[in-house]
Design an enzyme around this catalytic site. Structure first.
Site, PDB file in Angstrom:
ATOM      1  N   ASP A  28       0.864  -1.186   0.000  1.00 55.59           N
ATOM      2  CA  ASP A  28       0.000   0.000   0.000  1.00 55.59           C
ATOM      3  C   ASP A  28       0.901   1.237   0.000  1.00 55.59           C
ATOM      4  O   ASP A  28       1.870   1.313   0.746  1.00 55.59           O
ATOM      5  CB  ASP A  28      -0.907  -0.008   1.237  1.00 55.59           C
ATOM      6  CG  ASP A  28      -2.034   1.006   1.136  1.00 55.59           C
ATOM      7  OD1 ASP A  28      -3.200   0.587   1.153  1.00 55.59           O
ATOM      8  OD2 ASP A  28      -1.743   2.223   1.049  1.00 55.59           O
ATOM      9  N   ILE A  29       0.577   2.189  -0.849  1.00 60.87           N
ATOM     10  CA  ILE A  29       1.422   3.372  -1.025  1.00 60.87           C
ATOM     11  C   ILE A  29       1.365   4.276   0.209  1.00 60.87           C
ATOM     12  O   ILE A  29       2.314   5.027   0.475  1.00 60.87           O
ATOM     13  CB  ILE A  29       1.025   4.130  -2.322  1.00 60.87           C
ATOM     14  CG1 ILE A  29       2.195   4.958  -2.838  1.00 60.87           C
ATOM     15  CG2 ILE A  29      -0.212   4.961  -2.157  1.00 60.87           C
ATOM     16  CD1 ILE A  29       3.334   4.165  -3.366  1.00 60.87           C
ATOM     17  N   GLU A  87     -12.390   3.387  -1.371  1.00 59.70           N
ATOM     18  CA  GLU A  87     -11.624   4.365  -2.146  1.00 59.70           C
ATOM     19  C   GLU A  87     -11.379   3.883  -3.572  1.00 59.70           C
ATOM     20  O   GLU A  87     -11.593   4.627  -4.529  1.00 59.70           O
ATOM     21  CB  GLU A  87     -10.292   4.618  -1.411  1.00 59.70           C
ATOM     22  CG  GLU A  87      -9.427   5.704  -2.028  1.00 59.70           C
ATOM     23  CD  GLU A  87      -8.038   5.753  -1.392  1.00 59.70           C
ATOM     24  OE1 GLU A  87      -7.913   5.571  -0.163  1.00 59.70           O
ATOM     25  OE2 GLU A  87      -7.072   5.954  -2.144  1.00 59.70           O
ATOM     26  N   HIS A  92     -10.043  -5.652  -3.039  1.00 58.11           N
ATOM     27  CA  HIS A  92      -8.716  -5.852  -2.454  1.00 58.11           C
ATOM     28  C   HIS A  92      -8.828  -6.202  -0.979  1.00 58.11           C
ATOM     29  O   HIS A  92      -9.735  -5.745  -0.285  1.00 58.11           O
ATOM     30  CB  HIS A  92      -7.814  -4.622  -2.656  1.00 58.11           C
ATOM     31  CG  HIS A  92      -8.421  -3.327  -2.231  1.00 58.11           C
ATOM     32  ND1 HIS A  92      -9.336  -2.647  -2.997  1.00 58.11           N
ATOM     33  CD2 HIS A  92      -8.252  -2.573  -1.113  1.00 58.11           C
ATOM     34  CE1 HIS A  92      -9.688  -1.525  -2.388  1.00 58.11           C
ATOM     35  NE2 HIS A  92      -9.051  -1.466  -1.221  1.00 58.11           N
ATOM     36  N   HIS A  94      -6.689  -5.901   2.548  1.00 58.96           N
ATOM     37  CA  HIS A  94      -5.557  -5.277   3.238  1.00 58.96           C
ATOM     38  C   HIS A  94      -4.941  -6.312   4.179  1.00 58.96           C
ATOM     39  O   HIS A  94      -5.657  -6.921   4.976  1.00 58.96           O
ATOM     40  CB  HIS A  94      -6.023  -4.103   4.107  1.00 58.96           C
ATOM     41  CG  HIS A  94      -6.568  -2.921   3.362  1.00 58.96           C
ATOM     42  ND1 HIS A  94      -5.825  -1.782   3.125  1.00 58.96           N
ATOM     43  CD2 HIS A  94      -7.793  -2.685   2.819  1.00 58.96           C
ATOM     44  CE1 HIS A  94      -6.565  -0.893   2.478  1.00 58.96           C
ATOM     45  NE2 HIS A  94      -7.768  -1.419   2.272  1.00 58.96           N
TER      46      HIS A  94
HETATM   47  P1  5GP Z   1      -9.920   1.247   0.316  1.00 63.19           P
HETATM   48  O1  5GP Z   1     -10.455   1.260  -1.104  1.00 63.19           O
HETATM   49  O2  5GP Z   1      -9.780  -0.143   0.868  1.00 63.19           O
HETATM   50  O3  5GP Z   1     -10.721   2.131   1.239  1.00 63.19           O
HETATM   51  O4  5GP Z   1      -8.450   1.876   0.293  1.00 63.19           O
HETATM   52  C1  5GP Z   1      -7.636   1.799  -0.830  1.00 63.19           C
HETATM   53  C2  5GP Z   1      -6.185   1.644  -0.401  1.00 63.19           C
HETATM   54  O5  5GP Z   1      -5.398   1.666  -1.598  1.00 63.19           O
HETATM   55  C3  5GP Z   1      -5.651   2.762   0.499  1.00 63.19           C
HETATM   56  O6  5GP Z   1      -5.061   2.179   1.646  1.00 63.19           O
HETATM   57  C4  5GP Z   1      -4.636   3.496  -0.378  1.00 63.19           C
HETATM   58  O7  5GP Z   1      -3.516   3.954   0.347  1.00 63.19           O
HETATM   59  C5  5GP Z   1      -4.246   2.444  -1.415  1.00 63.19           C
HETATM   60  N1  5GP Z   1      -3.918   3.009  -2.710  1.00 63.19           N
HETATM   61  C6  5GP Z   1      -4.663   3.889  -3.431  1.00 63.19           C
HETATM   62  N2  5GP Z   1      -4.070   4.180  -4.604  1.00 63.19           N
HETATM   63  C7  5GP Z   1      -2.920   3.455  -4.631  1.00 63.19           C
HETATM   64  C8  5GP Z   1      -1.871   3.332  -5.603  1.00 63.19           C
HETATM   65  O8  5GP Z   1      -1.879   3.946  -6.670  1.00 63.19           O
HETATM   66  N3  5GP Z   1      -0.851   2.491  -5.293  1.00 63.19           N
HETATM   67  C9  5GP Z   1      -0.807   1.789  -4.120  1.00 63.19           C
HETATM   68  N4  5GP Z   1       0.250   0.976  -3.908  1.00 63.19           N
HETATM   69  N5  5GP Z   1      -1.787   1.878  -3.182  1.00 63.19           N
HETATM   70  C10 5GP Z   1      -2.821   2.707  -3.427  1.00 63.19           C
END
Ligand code: 5GP
Length: 131
Positions: A28-29, A87, A92, A94
């Site tokens: 995760d970035i 987001e 995905h 985590h």
């Molecule tokens: P969620 O959709 O589960 O709420 O969160 C999405 C996760 O993806 C976040 O923790 C965010 O930091 C990570 N994320 C979003 N865009 C990118 C990206 O371009 N690259 C990486 N490696 N992680 C990402």
């Protein structure tokens, strides 16, 4: 194509932790802890529970193998698993190394690690995963 599909296809760079024909794992970035990894199916599906039962099962087996590799690399009590997907509209999981319950709070401030450290964590996880 989602941003995660582009990552899995290598069109956008990522710190790859594990890869298979069907799934891809990368750091995760904006990690909540060192070693915070995302596991995705290569197939584009937004909501994880819209995957087939068989895909969900295989994805969790893949995630378990990645979690075991993370645990060998990052000192932690356990590797926690969470699914949000609020987001990025690409399913995905985590995987987050935990020292305590607090490490699973998504409202926590995120870490910002140097690129060299992210690369060495991903390399070490990939090695333990067996790639
Ligand atoms: P969620 O959709 O589960 O709420 O969160 C999405 C996760 O993806 C976040 O923790 C965010 O930091 C990570 N994320 C979003 N865009 C990118 C990206 O371009 N690259 C990486 N490696 N992680 C990402």
């Amino acid at each position: 194509m989602t941003i995660f599909s582009k990552i899995a296809a290598g069109e956008i760079p990522s710190y790859c932790c594990a890869s298979s024909e069907e799934f891809y794992a990368f750091l995760d970035i904006n990690p909540m802890a060192k070693g915070h990894t995302l596991v995705i199916p290569r197939r584009e599906v937004d909501y994880i529970f819209d995957l087939t039962d068989e895909e969900i099962a295989r994805m969790h087996v893949f995630a378990a193998h990645v979690a075991r590799a993370i645990k060998k690399v990052i000192p932690c009590v356990k590797v926690g698993e969470a699914v949000l997907g609020l987001e990025v509209p690409h399913a995905h999981i985590h995987l987050i190394p935990m020292q305590s319950e607090r490490d699973m709070l998504f409202s926590n401030p995120k870490l910002s690690l140097p690129a060299e450290e992210m690369q060495s964590i991903a390399d070490a996880i990939r090695k333990e995963f067996g790639e």
